[in-house]
Design a protein around this motif. Sequence first.
Motif, PDB file in Angstrom:
ATOM      1  N   MET A   1       0.817  -1.208   0.000  1.00 32.73           N
ATOM      2  CA  MET A   1       0.000   0.000   0.000  1.00 32.73           C
ATOM      3  C   MET A   1       0.859   1.269   0.000  1.00 32.73           C
ATOM      4  N   PHE A   2       2.018   1.217   0.689  1.00 30.09           N
ATOM      5  CA  PHE A   2       2.906   2.374   0.708  1.00 30.09           C
ATOM      6  C   PHE A   2       4.012   2.270  -0.353  1.00 30.09           C
ATOM      7  N   LYS A   3       4.070   1.120  -1.055  1.00 29.54           N
ATOM      8  CA  LYS A   3       4.983   0.916  -2.193  1.00 29.54           C
ATOM      9  C   LYS A   3       6.453   1.012  -1.793  1.00 29.54           C
ATOM     10  N   GLN A   4       6.845   0.347  -0.692  1.00 27.27           N
ATOM     11  CA  GLN A   4       8.229   0.371  -0.248  1.00 27.27           C
ATOM     12  C   GLN A   4       8.880  -1.009  -0.441  1.00 27.27           C
TER      13      GLN A   4
ATOM     14  N   SER B   1      -8.860  -4.599  -2.762  1.00 31.12           N
ATOM     15  CA  SER B   1      -9.957  -4.021  -3.539  1.00 31.12           C
ATOM     16  C   SER B   1     -10.134  -2.520  -3.341  1.00 31.12           C
ATOM     17  N   ILE B   2      -9.929  -2.023  -2.118  1.00 29.81           N
ATOM     18  CA  ILE B   2     -10.169  -0.586  -1.882  1.00 29.81           C
ATOM     19  C   ILE B   2      -8.925   0.152  -1.402  1.00 29.81           C
ATOM     20  N   GLY B   3      -7.781  -0.533  -1.312  1.00 29.26           N
ATOM     21  CA  GLY B   3      -6.529   0.135  -0.959  1.00 29.26           C
ATOM     22  C   GLY B   3      -6.577   0.762   0.421  1.00 29.26           C
ATOM     23  N   THR B   4      -6.044   1.974   0.522  1.00 23.10           N
ATOM     24  CA  THR B   4      -5.947   2.639   1.825  1.00 23.10           C
ATOM     25  C   THR B   4      -7.296   3.089   2.372  1.00 23.10           C
ATOM     26  N   ASN B   5      -8.347   3.022   1.573  1.00 22.17           N
ATOM     27  CA  ASN B   5      -9.681   3.322   2.097  1.00 22.17           C
ATOM     28  C   ASN B   5     -10.113   2.311   3.155  1.00 22.17           C
ATOM     29  N   VAL B   6      -9.398   1.198   3.250  1.00 18.28           N
ATOM     30  CA  VAL B   6      -9.710   0.205   4.262  1.00 18.28           C
ATOM     31  C   VAL B   6      -9.559   0.780   5.674  1.00 18.28           C
TER      32      VAL B   6
ATOM     33  N   LEU C   1      -4.677  10.240   4.296  1.00 15.10           N
ATOM     34  CA  LEU C   1      -3.424  10.319   3.542  1.00 15.10           C
ATOM     35  C   LEU C   1      -3.484   9.525   2.245  1.00 15.10           C
ATOM     36  N   GLY C   2      -4.235   8.423   2.231  1.00 16.73           N
ATOM     37  CA  GLY C   2      -4.256   7.570   1.043  1.00 16.73           C
ATOM     38  C   GLY C   2      -2.886   6.945   0.824  1.00 16.73           C
TER      39      GLY C   2
END
Length: 506
Positions: free
Chosen positions: A333-336, A461-466, A390-391
């Motif tokens: 989710m944070f792409k690290q 499915s909803i990314g950081t909206n979780v 923040l998303g």
Amino acid sequence: MSSSKKTAAQTPARDTAGSSGQESDDTAAWTAGRVVIHSARDVASALTHRSGPQKGALAIVILALGGIFMDAYDFSSLAFGITQIKGQFGLDGFMTGLVNAAIFIGAVMGALGGGYLVDRFGRYRLFTADMIFFVIAALGCAFSPNEWWLIFFRIIMGIGVGLDLPVAMAFLAEFSRLRGKGNRSQRVNSWSPAWYGATGIGYLIVLLLFLTLPAAQYGHLWRFVVGFGAVPALVVLIVRRRYLAESPQWLANQGDLVGAVDILRSKYNVDAVLAQKSQLDRAVPAKASAGSFKALFSAHYRVRTLVALAVSVFSTFGYNAVAYGTPLIISSMFKQGPLVTILSALVINFGFGVGGGLVGVGLVTSWGARKLALIGFAVQTVSLLILALLGIPTGALIILAVLMLAMFIFFQAFGPGAQLMAYATLSYPTSLRGVGVGFNQAVLRAFSIVSLIAFPVLAASIGTNVFWIIALAPLLGALSVAVVKWDPTGKDVDAEESYAVAVDAG
């Protein structure tokens, strides 16, 4: 037990004359001196109000925390490796969640059975059994050829954890005084820094292996981490033979006053002697049975049981998503990359988890479990809402996002994560403690299964909206604690007048 007997047994008699052998009249509080044991209630009071050194008891507390260490390590050992497992076995989101949740399936079974067994057959026997489970399961997971074998051994591991937690919490409570340094609330709360310390050590092992193994072996890194769990379990098994002893209160509740007096003398340095045979009151609480679960919802304990469940369920739902999902959150989710993921998880657990837990241990006596849980839930809600806003963070916002994860863990360890055990352990007397913790853990782990399966699916499915969804858990937890005024801190539940009636509900 008649009311006159209950009153007379509230505190053990003290031999003030030394050579005369005369017992003193009952007093409002226990003081140092020769303790004459007439009944199980005398044993409970001697444990509750004792003073002086307690080296033998401290060794048992450390062993109990060793069990907590194993629970935490085994629960979190796959947290980093789940990404490698997903790729290695070609798992979809549901199967990924099922591998994670398998240990909780076993924990539900182990907790329900273990809570009953620890009250029925004693703390010592169950502690030995669950360590054996840990050794077998850790090695089985490490050598699993596919996801189904891994799921099977994770379930076995979960049974061990489910058995262990009622045992460990009973030891922490029953080998600690009620007030003063090293009191029950502090020692029960100490499970929290021990938990995060074990989780942090797991990530430290991951880091060391990541830096030393050839890149071609990274896919099997999780096997080394999981298998290592057999080592501390074997150490605890070996050491327990020298230091571990049965709970004297449990022995007294079984009618074994001789054994209880022996442990009071050898482990607590209490100058305890057994009263003359004609003066003994051998009335004891009913032994654990299916009716013990009913007693948790009797008029006296119902509110305590419900608020303990609320703290546990709402605390755990958010924790499972954030703590076990930290590597997934940071990497996907944070792409690290993997190194940042490992270091972040290591710092979050060692620095913020252990730190928050130690702060909670220091404050629980003066602030109380309820206040710590309420503050923790409130801060967690805010941190999750910030993560939702923040998303997918970029630039400097990545630091803020990781800091919010760290704040969530700090206040979990400081507040509801520690206090869920305080509520479940210290709300009940010795005769119901194992059943109380076991039932609480079974319900908690059942909700854990839902959250661990749901989180990877929702995250995909909803990314950081979780985080909007997860934030509901600590919010509801805060509301529950605010409404219910019960706080188990410093309460002498073994001395309650309704003790005999409540446990006889079975």
